[in-house]
Design an enzyme around this catalytic site. Structure first.
Site, mmCIF file in Angstrom:
data_model
loop_
_atom_site.group_PDB
_atom_site.id
_atom_site.type_symbol
_atom_site.label_atom_id
_atom_site.label_comp_id
_atom_site.label_asym_id
_atom_site.label_seq_id
_atom_site.Cartn_x
_atom_site.Cartn_y
_atom_site.Cartn_z
ATOM 1 N N ASP A 31 0.852 -1.193 0.000
ATOM 2 C CA ASP A 31 0.000 0.000 0.000
ATOM 3 C C ASP A 31 0.885 1.239 0.000
ATOM 4 O O ASP A 31 1.886 1.318 0.707
ATOM 5 C CB ASP A 31 -0.909 -0.019 1.245
ATOM 6 C CG ASP A 31 -2.072 0.941 1.116
ATOM 7 O OD1 ASP A 31 -3.223 0.481 1.029
ATOM 8 O OD2 ASP A 31 -1.827 2.182 1.094
ATOM 9 N N GLN A 93 -14.200 2.387 1.681
ATOM 10 C CA GLN A 93 -13.652 2.010 0.368
ATOM 11 C C GLN A 93 -13.412 3.265 -0.468
ATOM 12 O O GLN A 93 -14.313 4.097 -0.631
ATOM 13 C CB GLN A 93 -14.618 1.062 -0.375
ATOM 14 C CG GLN A 93 -14.002 0.543 -1.675
ATOM 15 C CD GLN A 93 -14.868 -0.494 -2.392
ATOM 16 O OE1 GLN A 93 -15.997 -0.771 -1.976
ATOM 17 N NE2 GLN A 93 -14.344 -1.044 -3.463
ATOM 18 N N HIS A 99 -10.430 -5.209 -3.413
ATOM 19 C CA HIS A 99 -9.080 -5.477 -2.905
ATOM 20 C C HIS A 99 -9.141 -5.899 -1.458
ATOM 21 O O HIS A 99 -10.034 -5.513 -0.705
ATOM 22 C CB HIS A 99 -8.172 -4.258 -3.066
ATOM 23 C CG HIS A 99 -8.739 -3.005 -2.466
ATOM 24 N ND1 HIS A 99 -9.705 -2.258 -3.108
ATOM 25 C CD2 HIS A 99 -8.498 -2.388 -1.300
ATOM 26 C CE1 HIS A 99 -10.020 -1.226 -2.352
ATOM 27 N NE2 HIS A 99 -9.309 -1.280 -1.236
ATOM 28 N N HIS A 101 -6.935 -6.021 2.045
ATOM 29 C CA HIS A 101 -5.768 -5.495 2.759
ATOM 30 C C HIS A 101 -5.198 -6.614 3.646
ATOM 31 O O HIS A 101 -5.959 -7.321 4.325
ATOM 32 C CB HIS A 101 -6.166 -4.355 3.704
ATOM 33 C CG HIS A 101 -6.753 -3.144 3.045
ATOM 34 N ND1 HIS A 101 -6.071 -1.943 2.930
ATOM 35 C CD2 HIS A 101 -7.967 -2.914 2.497
ATOM 36 C CE1 HIS A 101 -6.837 -1.038 2.347
ATOM 37 N NE2 HIS A 101 -8.005 -1.603 2.066
HETATM 38 P P1 AMP Z 1 -9.727 1.252 0.431
HETATM 39 O O1 AMP Z 1 -9.774 2.507 1.260
HETATM 40 O O2 AMP Z 1 -10.119 0.014 1.162
HETATM 41 O O3 AMP Z 1 -10.446 1.427 -0.888
HETATM 42 O O4 AMP Z 1 -8.176 1.041 0.102
HETATM 43 C C1 AMP Z 1 -7.523 1.646 -0.962
HETATM 44 C C2 AMP Z 1 -6.064 1.600 -0.620
HETATM 45 O O5 AMP Z 1 -5.324 1.806 -1.806
HETATM 46 C C3 AMP Z 1 -5.628 2.678 0.362
HETATM 47 O O6 AMP Z 1 -5.073 2.070 1.513
HETATM 48 C C4 AMP Z 1 -4.586 3.490 -0.432
HETATM 49 O O7 AMP Z 1 -3.516 3.920 0.371
HETATM 50 C C5 AMP Z 1 -4.162 2.481 -1.478
HETATM 51 N N1 AMP Z 1 -3.638 3.038 -2.707
HETATM 52 C C6 AMP Z 1 -4.185 4.027 -3.471
HETATM 53 N N2 AMP Z 1 -3.442 4.239 -4.557
HETATM 54 C C7 AMP Z 1 -2.400 3.365 -4.496
HETATM 55 C C8 AMP Z 1 -1.274 3.100 -5.333
HETATM 56 N N3 AMP Z 1 -1.058 3.787 -6.470
HETATM 57 N N4 AMP Z 1 -0.400 2.145 -4.945
HETATM 58 C C9 AMP Z 1 -0.596 1.457 -3.807
HETATM 59 N N5 AMP Z 1 -1.649 1.650 -2.982
HETATM 60 C C10 AMP Z 1 -2.524 2.597 -3.318
#
Ligand code: AMP
Length: 113
Positions: A31, A93, A99, A101
């Site tokens: 992440d 989200q 996805h 985590h």
């Molecule tokens: P969610 O809030 O469950 O939708 O999680 C989305 C996650 O994606 C968050 O923890 C962000 O920090 C992560 N994220 C967003 N853009 C990227 C990226 N380019 N590379 C890696 N993680 C990312």
């Protein structure tokens, strides 16, 4: 509706990621904004917006993501960890490509915020 997201771009190699796992069904990468010493995302190559949009035919794929989560946690040396799938905006989200985590490396409180 399955709109392309930043994760689709990562899958296509259009934006880089810190990859930790890859197979024909999914990709695992760190992440960008880690909430713990280990914070890895596992995404299916299939574009499913959220768990709300998963169908019965996705059962094997979803099971695979969980097995991969365990393998990654093991490889990262985690004894205890948390797997989280945020579903919908009010649940946190922010990226609408399903996805999972994998979070660990520090004590984790419950309930989450
Ligand atoms: P969610 O809030 O469950 O939708 O999680 C989305 C996650 O994606 C968050 O923890 C962000 O920090 C992560 N994220 C967003 N853009 C990227 C990226 N380019 N590379 C890696 N993680 C990312």
């Amino acid at each position: 509706m399955n709109n392309p997201t930043i994760f689709s771009q990562i899958l296509k190699g259009e934006i880089p990621c810190d990859e930790v796992y890859s197979d024909e069904l999914c990709l695992g990468f760190r992440d960008i904004s880690p909430q713990a010493p280990v914070h890895i995302l596992i995404i299916p190559r299939k574009n499913i917006s959220s768990l709300k949009d998963a169908e019965k035919k996705d059962a094997e794929l979803l099971g695979h993501l969980l097995i991969v989560a365990g393998q990654i946690a093991n490889k990262e040396g985690l004894e205890d960890w948390r797997t989280v799938i945020n579903t919908g905006e009010k649940a946190g989200q922010t990226v609408f490509h399903l996805h999972l985590h994998v979070i660990g490396g520090r004590p984790l409180e419950w309930p989450p915020g």
